[in-house]
Scaffold this active site. Structure first.
Site, mmCIF file in Angstrom:
data_model
loop_
_atom_site.group_PDB
_atom_site.id
_atom_site.type_symbol
_atom_site.label_atom_id
_atom_site.label_comp_id
_atom_site.label_asym_id
_atom_site.label_seq_id
_atom_site.Cartn_x
_atom_site.Cartn_y
_atom_site.Cartn_z
ATOM 1 N N ARG A 113 -33.387 -0.171 21.263
ATOM 2 C CA ARG A 113 -33.210 0.009 22.704
ATOM 3 C C ARG A 113 -34.427 -0.475 23.482
ATOM 4 N NH1 ARG A 113 -31.614 5.872 24.996
ATOM 5 N NH2 ARG A 113 -33.735 6.332 24.304
ATOM 6 N N LYS A 134 -34.348 1.881 29.655
ATOM 7 C CA LYS A 134 -35.230 3.028 29.871
ATOM 8 C C LYS A 134 -36.544 2.561 30.496
ATOM 9 C CE LYS A 134 -36.020 7.401 27.451
ATOM 10 N NZ LYS A 134 -35.042 8.183 28.239
ATOM 11 N N GLU A 154 -24.271 10.357 35.337
ATOM 12 C CA GLU A 154 -25.180 11.052 34.428
ATOM 13 C C GLU A 154 -26.064 12.004 35.215
ATOM 14 O OE1 GLU A 154 -27.635 8.127 32.514
ATOM 15 O OE2 GLU A 154 -28.312 7.265 34.401
#
Length: 489
Positions: free
Chosen positions: A222, A324, A371
């Site tokens: 990721r 992220k 989210e």
């Protein structure tokens, strides 16, 4: 060095010799783990004129402040294996009136840093024996710490890992350095243009003393996806895993005992090179640090309360919501934590207004659930588990993916689809997942002034089953049939 230097002479300062020498109080004695790093104590040398270094306290410090500083000074002296008289001689009035010179701080070596982390601190309000005022016992493999008070906040550990990348995009061999500040140019890309990524994963201590990691390769992959999106070189999967393992092993004594928490590992990839125009930084730094943590939410495993945000969005289509990057979290701080904290403050007057986190809707229609500020969300309706579809504005959480895969292995029907806020409010169960929160049940959601409760018990049936199964794998309590964990011996 080592304390204030006071220029004295025998005529100015004639302390009376103590009647007898006694050992320092028990709470000043270093633990067995600290003693393993200490050199053999040197013999005390008697001197007719004691110096400030030989006597770590002076009468210029009085009251509670003086006692706190005297205790800290005594800790420093004992950690360097000096022998002194306790209590020290008290100087006369003439010496007390003399001005004190500036103190030059002595840098802590790794050995001294380890002991300093365990020593009682008057400034932090810690009483002898460990954090929280309770007596704790440390060993060579476990730091002296009151694990019962562990929350989710920074705790300085021993070491961190640093690896740098040149303009050619090649990461050199990294190294472990003492935990502490890092130096950055004011023109660093991460400071000026937010060129940075973060990851998060947990390590758990098993009963046999070994440490388990949960799917670290997924974090490495990721980070590489996010680095490509931000025009940053990234460590290879092998370099990422090596850095994680070295950081954990170097700080293994900070991994909480089984059932008391976990070691949270935070990898960072930042543009550390100086750049003035809007462009990729010329140099990058990969940092990994770790600290012990407990539950993310203040109420532990109790169901959390969510406030639906109707005005602001967390991410936009075509943006960076699916990676992220550090910039994603700055925008949610005000609208999540400030609202949550103000609600917590208002609990004394109106308990029903308390909220743990914020639920975000899609930025276009403002009706589809996306989210939370820190984790993904799931709902259960008629024994069918659903979670928002990854459309580019939702972070592909590793815990989210693990819950989907494991629930399907148990025979549950799991759907990734668009979920409206009305469907969520009509669900049988709602829970959220993430590395920080693991799996947390939702007790209520507030939307347009309407408050929907999901039951008073700690967990409902499905979320309890999934939480127990997932944490059992993460902690090594059951056989890992999914092949997710990595053991460090």
């Amino acid at each position: 060095m080592g304390g204030p230097r006071v220029s004295t002479s025998r005529s100015q300062w004639q302390p009376k010799p103590p009647a007898r020498s006694v050992a320092p109080p028990a709470f000043l004695l270093p633990t067995s783990s600290a003693l393993s790093h200490q050199p053999r104590a040197r013999a005390a040398v008697s001197s007719p004129v004691p110096s400030a270094r030989d006597h770590p306290t002076t009468s210029t410090l009085g009251g509670a402040q003086g006692r706190g500083r005297r205790r800290q000074a005594a800790d420093r002296e004992w950690s360097s294996s000096r022998v002194w008289v306790w209590p020290p001689p008290v100087p006369d009035a003439a010496a007390r009136r003399r001005p004190r010179r500036a103190v030059i701080a002595r840098p802590l070596t790794p050995d001294r840093r380890r002991f300093a982390a365990q020593s009682p601190s008057a400034e932090e309000g810690l009483s002898p024996g460990g954090a929280g005022g309770q007596l704790c016992t440390g060993t060579a493999d476990l730091v002296d710490f009151n694990w019962e008070t562990l929350g989710f906040q920074p705790v300085p550990t021993d070491f961190m890992y640093v690896m740098r990348c040149s303009e050619e995009g090649v990461f050199t061999k990294g190294e472990l350095v003492p935990y502490g500040p890092i130096e950055l140019n004011p023109a660093a890309g991460v400071l000026n243009y937010g060129q940075g990524l973060l990851e998060g994963l947990r390590a758990h201590r098993k009963e046999d003393g070994s440490v388990l990691l949960f799917r670290p390769d997924e974090n490495a992959l990721r980070m590489r996806v996010g680095a490509d999106r931000l025009c940053m070189p990234a460590p290879s999967v092998e370099q990422f895993l090596e850095a994680i393992k070295l950081t954990i092993l170097a700080n293994k004594r900070w991994v909480p005992p089984t059932g008391k928490g976990s070691l949270y590992i935070r990898p960072l990839l930042i543009g550390s090179g100086a750049i003035l125009g809007v462009a990729p930084a010329p140099e990058y730094t990969f940092v990994v640090f770790a600290c012990p943590v407990g539950h993310y939410f203040k109420d532990g495993l109790s169901p959390i309360s969510l406030l639906t945000e109707e005005e602001y969005q967390c991410a936009a289509p075509g943006g960076t919501g699916d990676i992220k990057t550090i910039g994603n979290y700055a925008s949610v701080i005000t609208f999540s934590f400030l609202q949550a904290e103000s609600a917590v403050y208002a609990k004394e007057r109106a308990k029903e207004r308390g909220h743990s986190d914020v639920l975000y809707l899609d930025p276009v229609h403002k009706k589809f659930v996306e989210e939370l500020s820190s984790c993904n969300i799931f709902m259960v309706k008629d024994n069918i588990i659903s979670t928002p579809l990854l459309t580019g504005t939702v972070l592909p959480g590793i815990t989210r993916r693990s819950i989907i895969e494991y629930a399907r292995s148990l025979g549950f029907q799991v759907e990734e689809c668009l979920i409206t806020i009305d469907e969520l409010l009509d669900a049988d169960e709602v829970f959220c997942t993430g590395t920080s929160v693991v799996l947390s049940s939702v007790g209520c959601i507030v939307y347009q002034g309407r408050r929907v409760e999901y039951g008073n018990q700690k967990f409902r049936t499905v979320s309890q089953q999934l939480y127990s199964a997932l944490t059992a794998i993460q902690k090594g309590l059951v056989e890992d049939s999914m092949g997710w964990t990595v053991q460090l011996n």
